[in-house]
Design a protein around this motif. Structure first.
Motif, short mmCIF file in Angstrom:
data_model
loop_
_atom_site.label_atom_id
_atom_site.label_comp_id
_atom_site.label_asym_id
_atom_site.label_seq_id
_atom_site.Cartn_x
_atom_site.Cartn_y
_atom_site.Cartn_z
N SER A 1 -85.24 -9.16 -15.47
CA SER A 1 -84.01 -9.83 -15.07
C SER A 1 -82.83 -9.08 -15.69
O SER A 1 -82.97 -8.37 -16.69
N SER A 2 -81.65 -9.25 -15.10
CA SER A 2 -80.47 -8.58 -15.65
C SER A 2 -80.20 -9.07 -17.07
O SER A 2 -79.74 -8.30 -17.92
N GLU A 3 -80.51 -10.33 -17.35
CA GLU A 3 -80.31 -10.86 -18.70
C GLU A 3 -81.23 -10.14 -19.69
O GLU A 3 -80.80 -9.76 -20.79
N ASP A 4 -82.48 -9.92 -19.30
CA ASP A 4 -83.41 -9.20 -20.18
C ASP A 4 -82.96 -7.76 -20.40
O ASP A 4 -83.07 -7.22 -21.50
N VAL A 5 -82.44 -7.12 -19.35
CA VAL A 5 -81.95 -5.75 -19.49
C VAL A 5 -80.78 -5.71 -20.46
O VAL A 5 -80.70 -4.82 -21.31
N LEU A 6 -79.87 -6.67 -20.37
CA LEU A 6 -78.72 -6.70 -21.26
C LEU A 6 -79.13 -6.89 -22.72
O LEU A 6 -78.40 -6.46 -23.62
#
Length: 173
Positions: A11-16
């Motif tokens: 997810s984009s949150e995990d990438v961030l």
């Protein structure tokens, strides 16, 4: 599916939440995966079917996604195809030309026929609402790209078109 497959889908949150170094490693993995997908597609749909590869073409609209795709595939592509619908701003076409010049890539620009020009379609079909979106898309983009496919594909060969996503089954290898 391999562990790598699941590791690359985040997810984009995990990438961030990844460190800068981890994000750079992930980016390298994703770029390598994109190259592997192209190579395995060529092997599966061309070499295993005893066909020859006529060309690898990148479809380039000038938007962010297709600019990224062009950058990733610039060393694999033979030619860049651009469908100029005639309804965008002229700066988009200039950006497409400048980007291809920067990457030293051959560019072919395709336009709809005069009969299928946007102003004539609106005159004959009315302003495109949701019901006419497919017709407009087909006449403004798909028809010119099918013409490109006819020009670049040779008998007994296969053509690889690389869009940011396949808008139609007709573009499949």
């Amino acid at each position: 599916m391999t562990d790598d497959y699941y590791r690359l889908r985040m997810s984009s949150e995990d990438v961030l939440n990844l460190s800068f170094q981890a994000r750079m490693l992930r980016l390298d993995d994703l770029l390598n995966e994109s190259q592997e997908i192209l190579e395995s597609s060529i092997n599966k749909y061309i070499l295993e079917e005893n066909k020859k590869l006529s060309n690898v073409c990148v479809l380039f609209s000038g938007g962010n996604d297709s600019t990224t795709l062009l950058h990733i595939m610039k060393d694999k592509a033979d030619v860049v195809l651009h469908a100029n619908t005639g309804i965008g701003i002229s700066e988009t076409t200039e950006f497409v030309k400048n980007t291809c010049n920067l990457f030293n890539m051959k560019l072919r620009i395709y336009q709809p026929t005069e009969k299928n020009a946007y102003h004539n379609l609106v005159k004959n079909l009315g302003f495109p609402g949701p019901a006419n979106h497919y017709i407009m898309y087909h006449k403004l983009k798909e028809d010119p790209l099918l013409k490109a496919r006819g020009e670049f594909n040779k008998r007994g060969h296969r053509l690889v078109l690389l869009p940011k996503k396949f808008p139609s089954w007709r573009y499949a290898i």
